[in-house]
Design a protein around this motif. Structure first.
Motif, short mmCIF file in Angstrom:
data_model
loop_
_atom_site.label_atom_id
_atom_site.label_comp_id
_atom_site.label_asym_id
_atom_site.label_seq_id
_atom_site.Cartn_x
_atom_site.Cartn_y
_atom_site.Cartn_z
N LYS A 94 2.54 -21.25 -102.76
CA LYS A 94 3.18 -22.38 -102.06
C LYS A 94 2.08 -23.36 -101.66
N ASP A 95 2.43 -24.63 -101.53
CA ASP A 95 1.40 -25.56 -101.08
C ASP A 95 1.22 -25.45 -99.56
N ILE A 96 0.23 -26.13 -99.05
CA ILE A 96 -0.15 -25.93 -97.64
C ILE A 96 0.99 -26.32 -96.69
N ASN A 97 1.81 -27.27 -97.10
CA ASN A 97 2.92 -27.68 -96.22
C ASN A 97 4.02 -26.62 -96.17
N SER A 98 4.21 -25.91 -97.25
CA SER A 98 5.30 -24.92 -97.30
C SER A 98 4.88 -23.55 -96.79
N THR A 100 3.88 -20.50 -94.62
CA THR A 100 4.11 -20.19 -93.20
C THR A 100 3.02 -19.24 -92.70
N SER A 147 -4.79 -24.96 -106.61
CA SER A 147 -3.73 -25.64 -105.88
C SER A 147 -2.53 -24.71 -105.73
#
Ligand code: NAP
Length: 244
Positions: A94-98, A100, A147
């Protein structure tokens, strides 16, 4: 039941790279303890059926109590350990925004479990023989970055740092500690990636193909059986993707 055969413990030994390593180490003359968690029991049983001498070890490495139970089982079934291969792993993509905090903690729990198992299994390495091998399966992305995999790349970089520090702590006991850092290998971990990601990966590999799990197992076999003056090193096996 113990015997004079050397014993190798392989975490995540029921699938992918761990399964290939279990088979190669058995071919090389080891009794192999195949660690697995519930959902891969069938795979682990299938690996056991294909090797000459081994036993299953059910334990979730994120749970210290289960690691303790597994150690008691190893002591009872084998009485010694000569090689530990830390191959278990997960990759949360997952990217850093997604991503948890729970995802992050789960990812880190694997390296914590590998550290704890290693710490606690040392007493089962044969002290009188004064030798042994610890091999950690890290990853090219712990060096190159990737990434959508920040906690995974952090875990793998930490595993290589563990290798380098543990090598210095155990050198006096002639226990050699190394990492094998695969590139992209054809296992359940990469089979589950989206097609466009697989294509991007393939395009980036100079040798133009994914590696086979057996190509990692060959290097593990060399470290386990023949290498005598290599410790604290990361061996990259990645089809030319990254030189280290
Ligand atoms: P895999 O088939 O998914 O193998 C990972 C193994 O670890 C599985 O048997 C898995 O069980 C087990 N595992 C996961 N969490 C565990 C836990 N908490 N306790 C005990 N076992 C656990 O994929 P693989 O590619 O062979 O991966 C093996 C190692 O190579 C991993 O450390 C991975 O990070 C590393 N690696 C793989 C690649 C690649 O391209 N395939 C590249 C670089 C590094 P489940 O199947 O039940 O989850």
């Amino acid at each position: 039941m113990s015997s004079d055969k050397p014993v190798a413990i392989v975490t995540g030994g029921g699938t992918g790279i761990g399964a290939a390593c279990s088979k190669v180490l058995a071919r090389d003359g080891f009794r192999v303890g195949i660690n697995y968690i519930d959902i891969v029991e069938d795979s682990a049983k299938a690996v056991l059926a294909q090797i000459e001498d081994g036993f299953l070890l059910k334990a979730d490495l994120t749970d210290a109590d289960q690691i303790e139970s597994m150690l008691a089982e190893i002591k009872e079934k084998a009485g010694r350990v000569d090689v530990l291969l830390n191959a278990a792993g997960i990759s949360i993509n997952k990217d850093i925004n997604s991503m948890t905090l729970e995802d992050f903690d789960l990812q880190r729990a694997i390296v914590r479990g590998s550290w704890y198992l290693t710490k606690r299994i040392l007493r089962l390495f044969m002290l009188r023989k004064n030798s042994g091998r610890i091999i950690n399966i890290s990853s090219v992305v712990g060096h190159s970055g990737n990434s959508g995999q920040i906690p995974y790349t952090m875990e793998k970089a930490a595993l290589d740092a563990f290798t380098k520090s543990l090598c210095k702590e155990l050198a006096g006991r002639n226990i050699l500690v190394n990492s094998v850092a695969p590139g992209f290998i054809d296992t359940p971990m990469t089979q589950n990636l989206p097609e466009e990601v697989k294509k991007r990966i393939l395009d980036s590999i100079p040798l133009g193909r994914l590696g086979d799990p057996e190509e990692i197992a060959d290097v593990v076999s060399f470290l386990a059986c023949r290498a005598s003056y290599i410790s604290g090193t990361v061996i990259h096996v990645n089809g030319g993707l990254y030189g280290g």
